[in-house]
Design an enzyme around this catalytic site. Structure first.
Site, PDB file in Angstrom:
ATOM      1  N   GLU A 234       0.893  -1.179   0.000  1.00 52.57           N
ATOM      2  CA  GLU A 234       0.000   0.000   0.000  1.00 52.57           C
ATOM      3  C   GLU A 234       0.915   1.208   0.000  1.00 52.57           C
ATOM      4  OE1 GLU A 234      -3.252   0.320   0.171  1.00 52.57           O
ATOM      5  OE2 GLU A 234      -3.956  -1.668   0.710  1.00 52.57           O
ATOM      6  N   CYS A 268      -2.482   9.275   2.412  1.00 51.81           N
ATOM      7  CA  CYS A 268      -2.092   8.727   1.106  1.00 51.81           C
ATOM      8  C   CYS A 268      -3.100   9.094   0.026  1.00 51.81           C
ATOM      9  CB  CYS A 268      -1.917   7.219   1.203  1.00 51.81           C
ATOM     10  SG  CYS A 268      -3.348   6.403   1.900  1.00 51.81           S
TER      11      CYS A 268
END
Ligand code: NAD
Length: 538
Positions: A234, A268
């Site tokens: 990720e 993010c």
């Protein structure tokens, strides 16, 4: 003897030191891996219902510890108590959903046995063994616990390495696990920096889940490839927000600003670049500046303090943000509001006159910059959004949901929100993750849990039955029989499917013509009926 280096807990807002933890010695990491390997034999055989029961106790611990969690994260990252609480909320919401669905998702399931008509076939999702979870600092709870808890539910033992930047939260998480004695033997928390993370990879866990920068993701994947260890990554993002001419501009500006500056832009899937269609560009920019001016910057430990934008949590990140800002300004970007820094605090900054030669439109800034670019129309917006190496999230703004959905389908990102920002991560059932340089891992949803299992396959039955097609096919001398079965079952037109019938009839016709005619009619009808039934059942 050399003393273990320590991680000092430092409040990024005040510089105040509030504790420390010794880094886990490298030699101990291999021992941790071994002990978790041994423990996995017990945990993997603990029935799912029992695992659910134990993890529900952990859910209770989290709920009891809400104030403690928000207090430690507030000091560790500088984010407000309420923002810290949002992390705990998202985490517990996901755990509750997993506890409800996991027993069904983890059941062994029956599948068709194909031509082995006298056998049964099963798929059993079984745990990997020891899962290593390597976590970042921006959401030290919401990015650590979901993969740890999913891996545990799936029957793995876990070694968690929290970020060195938020080591106090790492120690708290370790402490929370100790509050459930039935769970603590199956999860270990190790403390340290990238070298400790690298040693964890080197200790050969059975599966690695890394959330971090693209550079770290690649390093971990390379090291893991040496031992063929699967990695879920990720990684970074550079999410685009597209504002079309039929959008609710007030809402877009309000939530766009929120999506850019929530958690000081250290998210993010934060809004890192905005593309606005020219007919609404001026209005959007005016409103975005207005909204940004309302934001307070600061730090408080008070739970009643109205939300503010906190400091940058990691000193290394300050340098990246400043580099992006300086590069943009040198290339002609114009700051409409913000742009100044005071120690670890950077003002929320709205920029225009930006282009794709600038770092702030290309690379991940991970800070409070909101560059806005004018585009001609929807097509140019899509083209610009896709002109980037990352592919994590995106947001599309339009009152026409069908149009927004159509645009969303053309944007190269795999976690997309229509008419909101940063909402993707907070939905427990939605798998979250990226494409391109944002990695390929997924967290949350069924996929986020099932990834921690591998499908074991079982074919079960009595010894091969003489009349099983598969048995006949395996016996020598049955070439013609096998070819007929293939034609009958897999033929794509009548000619192919009827060929075996024709062949049988012509052989019989040569010997007994009348019989052949009768049999032919019956066989044809039976073959059609049989094929139709078989095709339906497969
Ligand atoms: P980072 O890559 O610096 O560190 C992440 C973790 O990896 C830390 O625990 C670190 O100690 C460890 N690490 C560093 N080098 C290692 C190595 N060689 N081997 C093993 N472990 C190593 O990232 P960060 O600065 O902590 O976090 C910010 C980054 O994370 C941003 O790029 C952000 O976009 C990304 N992120 C991605 C997601 C997502 O879901 N896609 C979510 C949050 C953050």
């Amino acid at each position: 003897m050399e003393k273990n280096p320590t991680l000092i807990f430092t409040n990024p807002a005040t510089g105040e030191k509030f504790g420390q933890v010794a880094m886990t010695p490298i030699a101990e990491i291999h021992l941790a891996r071994q002990s978790m390997h041994t423990a996995a034999r017990v945990w993997s055989h603990t029935p799912v219902a029992e695992r659910v029961k134990i993890l529900r106790k952990f859910q209770g611990v989290l709920v009891d510890a809400l104030d403690e969690i928000s207090e430690v994260m507030n000091l560790d990252t500088g984010k407000s108590r309420q923002d810290a609480l949002i992390e705990a909320f998202v985490t517990i919401d996901m755990l509750q959903a997993y506890l409800r669905h996991a027993p069904r998702w983890l059941k062994h399931r029956r599948v068709s046995s194909g031509l082995y008509v006298f056998k049964h076939c099963y798929v059993d999702p079984r745990p990997y063994g020891v899962v290593a979870v390597i976590a970042p600092w921006n959401y030290p709870v919401a990015l650590s616990l979901p993969p740890v808890l999913a891996a545990l539910l799936a029957g793995n033992t876990v070694i968690l390495k929290p970020s060195e930047v938020t080591a106090a939260t790492g120690v708290l998480i370790e402490n929370l696990f100790h509050r459930v004695p039935e769970l603590s033997p199956f999860v270990r928390v190790i403390h340290g920096d990238g070298a400790v993370g690298a040693a964890l990879v080197d200790s050969k866990p059975d599966y690695i889940f890394i959330t971090g920068s693209t550079l770290t993701g690649k390093r971990v994947s390379q090291a893991a490839a040496e031992h063929l260890i699967p990695v879920a990554s990720e990684l970074g993002g550079k999410d685009a927000m597209i504002v079309l001419e039929d959008a609710d501009i007030h809402a877009a500006a309000h939530w766009g600003v929120w999506g850019s500056f929530f958690n000081t832009g250290q998210t993010c899937m934060s809004v890192e670049r905005v593309y606005v269609v020219e007919s609404v560009y001026e209005e959007f920019v005016r409103l975005a500046v207005e909204e940004t001016k309302k934001l307070g910057v600061g730090f408080s430990t008070d739970i009643h303090n109205p939300n503010y934008m906190g400091p940058v949590s990691d000193p290394r990140q300050v340098k990246t943000i400043e580099r992006h800002l300086e590069d943009g300004l040198a290339k002609g970007a114009q700051v409409l509001v913000g742009g100044k820094r005071d120690e670890m605090f950077i003002e929320p900054t709205v920029l225009v006159n930006v282009n794709h030669d600038m770092l702030l439109m290309r690379d991940e800034t991970f800070g409070p910059l909101m560059p806005i670019m004018k585009v001609k129309d929807e097509n140019e917006a899509i083209r610009m959004a896709n002109d980037n190496a990352f592919g994590l999230g995106a947001s599309i703004w339009s009152r026409d949901l069908e149009r927004a959905y159509r645009v969303a389908h053309q944007v190269e990102a795999s976690s997309i929100v229509i008419n909101d920002t940063i909402a993707q991560f907070a939905v427990p059932m939605l798998p979250f993750g990226g494409i391109k340089q944002s990695g390929y891992g997924r967290t949350h949803g069924k996929e986020g849990l099932i990834q921690f299992t591998r499908p074991y396959a079982y074919v079960v039955g009595k010894p091969p039955h003489d009349w099983d097609i598969a048995t006949i096919a395996r016996k020598p001398g049955h070439y013609h029989f096998l070819a007929s079965v293939v034609r009958l079952l897999f033929g794509v037109n009548t000619r192919q499917r009827m060929q075996p019938v024709k062949e049988a009839l012509s052989t019989t016709a040569r010997q007994k013509p009348r019989l052949a005619l009768g049999v032919g009619v019956l066989l044809g009808a039976a073959a059609f009926a049989g094929i139709t039934l078989l095709k339906k059942s497969r």
